[in-house]
Design a protein around this motif. Structure first.
Motif, PDB file in Angstrom:
ATOM      1  N   CYS A   1       0.826  -1.215   0.000  1.00 38.02           N
ATOM      2  CA  CYS A   1       0.000   0.000   0.000  1.00 38.02           C
ATOM      3  C   CYS A   1       0.857   1.261   0.000  1.00 38.02           C
ATOM      4  O   CYS A   1       0.483   2.281  -0.589  1.00 38.02           O
TER       5      CYS A   1
ATOM      6  N   CYS B   1      -2.992   4.236  -2.763  1.00 35.81           N
ATOM      7  CA  CYS B   1      -2.666   3.228  -1.747  1.00 35.81           C
ATOM      8  C   CYS B   1      -3.611   2.025  -1.767  1.00 35.81           C
ATOM      9  O   CYS B   1      -3.171   0.872  -1.706  1.00 35.81           O
TER      10      CYS B   1
ATOM     11  N   CYS C   1      -3.557  -2.585  -2.161  1.00 39.74           N
ATOM     12  CA  CYS C   1      -3.885  -3.380  -0.980  1.00 39.74           C
ATOM     13  C   CYS C   1      -4.180  -4.829  -1.352  1.00 39.74           C
ATOM     14  O   CYS C   1      -4.989  -5.099  -2.246  1.00 39.74           O
TER      15      CYS C   1
END
Length: 460
Positions: free
Chosen positions: A50, A99, A103
């Motif tokens: 991330c 970000c 993930c």
């Protein structure tokens, strides 16, 4: 044990049919219970993918782990090491493309709601911690920052923390740049922007408003008369573009910049405002970015029936998915695969907008499909307001009054990866260099420039 639920905790928000009539914040924020549940979804991956998507390199798993431990102030301090505007970024940063797109939880379900957790932490801090940040010891050096938007604020913050005597010069009467004039109250309350600015002042940063660099003061004067050792240009890209179609000079035609500035900065939506704005009955907005969504949703709150016209399809719409969903929920109509070709007037005012119907061509080598006209297909939309949101460019004033400062064909300042420009001692970043982009990318550029300015001054 991690919480293995597949979807994010939904963001509580105002009812669409209530919020489309007010300028209060749409998203209400996580409760502590929701934040803890969402934090438990983080796997705390070994390689922290991330962080690769974060332009300012926030230690994301670390701050989420602090939330899981109920150490909310500790989580804030982790974020604050890298980001000077966490309450802002938690609201307006496109985490889904940055970000959250990296993930691991997003492979088989929804990613961890990193942005929503950042907002929760920042809001908790602002509500529960009243002590101002400690002013660092002076290092005896001076630096100037032009523009009080995201890149300028980030640059000034990092320089101040290193002990520099920093002054920000802002052309408008209110600090914040695009955070103040561009993003509506219902997405980013201005009290939050002011809170971030106050924190910067507590670090010792001085902010001079109503100063137009290139007119009030030149860059040369900042060096020669004011004694600054380096200058950062973060003046943004506030010069609107128009379509150059017939009828754009009619009453009722606005650039999205003017429309939003009147509403956000001058509070024209409030009764008795000293800067009025007409309340349209039928508004047409051309464009598909976040600014177009902001203008459309603002016009809706002024009481208009609103249509967004975009020349490509929904799949190509560049605005954040969340903003598009909110616009649809609020009753805004999307007229896709259409492109305005004329603003029709009557008695000097907007009466309608004529649009050319479009279709998408076969993909080119890059895979992008271009919109091409469908012969003989013209649509007309009734309107009394036409808002143009097709992009902006930097104001040429600084370039035209500063020797040795190169710009490219789009009018953007030429700068290297560190922010150094072709003029010695002058650095630049954010929209003034890249053209209109995101808040977090501008902040990243401001941080890089601050590090480069520090190195430049110390080596000098």
């Amino acid at each position: 044990m991690p919480n293995m639920r597949m979807d994010k905790n939904p963001m509580p928000s105002q009812d669409p049919n209530v919020r489309n009539k007010n300028f209060d914040e749409v998203a209400l924020g996580y409760t502590e219970e929701q934040a803890l549940d969402e934090a438990a979804r983080c796997l705390n991956c070994k390689n922290h993918p991330c962080m690769e998507g974060c332009p300012v390199q926030i230690s994301i798993p670390e701050f989420i782990q602090k939330i899981a431990e109920k150490d909310f102030e500790g989580a804030y301090q982790v974020i604050n090491r890298s980001s000077s505007l966490p309450a802002v970024c938690g609201r307006v940063c496109p985490q889904e493309r940055q970000c959250e797109s990296k993930c691991v939880r997003g492979i088989k379900g929804e990613p961890v709601a990193i942005g929503r957790l950042e907002r929760f932490v920042a809001d908790w801090h602002n509500k529960n911690v009243t002590a101002a940040p400690e002013k660092p010891a002076s290092n005896g050096h001076k630096a100037a920052v032009i523009g009080c938007g995201p890149s300028g604020l980030a640059c000034a913050s990092d320089l101040a923390k290193k002990g520099y005597d920093v002054t920000i010069y802002e052309a408008l009467h209110t600090p914040g740049g695009v955070l103040a004039y561009g993003i509506p109250e219902f997405r980013l309350p201005k009290a939050i922007v002011q809170k971030e600015v106050d924190g910067l002042k507590a670090l010792g940063v001085k902010i001079e408003t109503n100063v137009v660099i290139g007119k009030s003061i030149t860059v040369d004067e900042l060096f020669d008369e004011f004694g600054f050792e380096a200058v950062f240009i973060g003046s943004g890209a506030g010069l609107p573009r128009f379509m150059n179609i017939p009828g754009e000079n009619l009453n009722g035609v606005y650039s999205a910049n003017e429309f939003l500035t009147r509403i956000n900065l001058m509070k024209a939506f409030k009764e008795g405002s000293s800067t009025p704005i007409e309340h349209p009955k039928k508004a047409v907005i051309v464009g598909g970015g976040n600014v177009a969504m902001d203008a459309a949703r603002s016009a809706k709150r002024l009481g208009a029936d609103v249509t967004i016209v975009y020349r490509r399809s929904m799949e190509e719409l560049p605005a954040r998915k969340e903003e598009v969903e909110h616009a649809i929920e609020e009753g805004i109509v999307f007229k896709l695969l259409n492109n305005p070709i004329e603003v029709v007037g009557e008695d000097g005012r907007v009466k309608a907008v004529r649009c050319q119907e479009m279709e998408l061509s076969e993909p080119d080598e890059s895979g992008r499909r271009s919109p091409v006209p469908v012969e003989g297909k013209i649509n007309e939309i009734e309107a009394d307001c036409f808002i143009v949101s097709i992009g902006t460019s930097p104001n040429p004033l600084i370039k035209s009054t500063t020797d040795g400062l190169d710009t490219n064909k789009r009018g953007c300042i030429v700068a290297d990866e560190s922010g150094a420009t072709t003029r010695e001692g002058v650095f630049a970043g954010g929209d003034a260099v890249t053209g209109a982009a995101t808040v977090i990318l501008a902040m990243g550029a401001g941080k890089k420039a601050a590090a480069a300015m520090d190195e430049y001054i110390m080596n000098k």
